[in-house]
Structure formats: C-alpha cells, structure tokens
Enzyme design. Structure first.
Site, PDB file in Angstrom:
ATOM      1  CB  CYS A   1      71.834 -48.905  -0.258  1.00 45.56           C
ATOM      2  SG  CYS A   1      70.730 -47.759   0.619  1.00 45.56           S
TER       3      CYS A   1
ATOM      4  CG  HIS B   1      71.005 -46.673  -4.464  1.00 43.86           C
ATOM      5  ND1 HIS B   1      70.622 -47.990  -4.411  1.00 43.86           N
ATOM      6  CD2 HIS B   1      70.473 -46.080  -3.360  1.00 43.86           C
ATOM      7  CE1 HIS B   1      69.878 -48.195  -3.332  1.00 43.86           C
ATOM      8  NE2 HIS B   1      69.774 -47.048  -2.677  1.00 43.86           N
TER       9      HIS B   1
ATOM     10  CD  GLU C   1      71.720 -49.125  -7.774  1.00 43.69           C
ATOM     11  OE1 GLU C   1      70.812 -49.291  -6.933  1.00 43.69           O
ATOM     12  OE2 GLU C   1      72.921 -48.995  -7.465  1.00 43.69           O
TER      13      GLU C   1
END
Length: 231
Positions: A83, A212, A214
């Site tokens: 990011c 992102h 994750e």
C-alpha cells in the site's frame, strides 16, 4: 524444515497485525520490529504503510528505515512494500501533507503542486486517482505481465484495494535501459479505477503491491507464498 524469516517493519504505521498473521499462515517465521540487526538478518523485509505519504515518510525517517531499506537492496536482499509502503518507493507524491522540514518538500515546476519526497527506488510521482469515486475501496482485477513471479497462479485475480493515490506511469518507461540493463527493468502489474494505475511492481529484490495481499483472501495468501519463494 526451516521457515524463511521475515521482519515486518514496525515504525508506527497503522495496524500491521493482519500482515504478520498472513505471513505466518503461509509459512514464514515473522517478527514485528525496527531493530537494525533483525532487519538486516531477516530473509525478507515487509514495509507496510497506512495513511498519508508524507506522514509515512516522516515515520520511516524517524526509524532510520530509508538507510535500512537501501542496505538490504544494495545487497540483493528481498523487500516487499504494501500500500503506502509501495508508494514511498517512488520519487514523490502530490498528496497534501504537513512537512517537518523544508528538505522534505518540493514544488512541481509545472503546476505548483506541493510534493512529498519518497525513497526514490523508482522514478515517478504518486498522484490522486482521477475517478468518479475516491477512495478506491474494494476488490479489483489485476493485469500481470507474463514473466511475473508474484502473480504466478493468481494473474487476473481480484485483490483488495484501499487508496486515493497511485502511480499511473510505468516506472520502466521512465528508466534508461542502457543504464538499468533490460534484466533489471521493473515488471509492472496494472489495475483500473477511473484510470489505469500501477497495482504492483517486481524489480529484482524489490517488490511492492498497491493492494493489501493480507486482506485479499486466497489470492493474497498465494501471492505472499510466491514472494516467500524468492527469499
């Protein structure tokens, strides 16, 4: 069987626990720290980033992170930005900020826009997305190059984005191939929200994603597994 060691850089930027959990899930031994010895010794370094570009740069400088990142990359040691952790790899950003010193700001000669200086690993300026709805928040499909490592098995999948600013020029187009060498030119993955923007870059030891991983479900976990294979 040994697991790759990964440091998630801790320098005060947002909630990074989800990145730690995701990396553990895909098989890494993970430490959240800014300790120089740990950063230097780890197989991989993850640079997260949440918030304004200029504020993140101030936090990175306070943790002496630019020097730590430079040292790793000079030695060919893998780094992954996420990011705003990707955005700061570029030269600058037009995002408004409150600088702590005159050396941390500049002004675009063409339109007077105030710029925050980045780490300068790639040429280019991060700017506000030209789209009907900003921030770009949600799932978008990506378009990866043929020789991608990060997106092996997940090219064309959808990943989770939360951002208002992005790089919109391919960094490879701004580099002189005679100086960089064709094998060292960045490989760029694209996505679209109002306009095409850089969704990820793979460039030797340095990789980064605007989204992102994750928070991107199975596709994001696979991308992190792919990155671990480069360590």
């Amino acid at each position: 069987m040994s697991h790759p060691s990964v440091v998630v850089l801790s320098y005060g930027s947002g909630n990074v626990r989800s990145a730690v959990r995701a990396l553990k899930r895909v098989g890494a031994d993970v430490e959240l720290t800014a300790d120089p010895d740990a950063v230097g010794a780890a197989d991989g370094l993850v640079v997260p980033g949440v918030g304004a570009f200029g504020a993140v740069m101030d936090q990175l400088r306070s943790a002496h992170a630019p020097r730590l990142i430079d040292r790793r990359l000079a030695g060919g040691r893998p780094v992954l930005g996420i990011c705003v952790g990707m955005q700061v790899m570029f030269d600058s950003s037009t995002e408004r900020f409150e600088p702590l010193g005159e050396h941390r700001e500049g002004r675009d000669a063409r339109d007077g826009t105030r710029r925050a200086g980045g780490l300068g690993q790639w040429p280019g300026t991060v700017s506000r997305l030209r789209a009907g709805v900003v921030p770009h928040m949600g799932w978008s499909e990506v378009r990866a190059p043929r020789d991608t490592v990060l997106f092996d098995g997940v090219a064309g999948e959808r990943f989770y984005f939360v951002h208002s600013y992005a790089a919109t020029t391919d960094p490879a187009a701004l580099l002189d191939p005679l100086e960089s060498g064709p094998a060292r030119l960045p490989r760029t993955t694209w996505a679209t929200h109002g306009e095409d923007f850089v969704a990820a870059v793979e460039n030797g030891a340095l990789s980064a994603t605007q989204f992102h991983p994750e928070k991107s479900g199975d596709a994001g976990f696979q991308l992190l597994r792919n990155w671990l294979t480069t360590l």
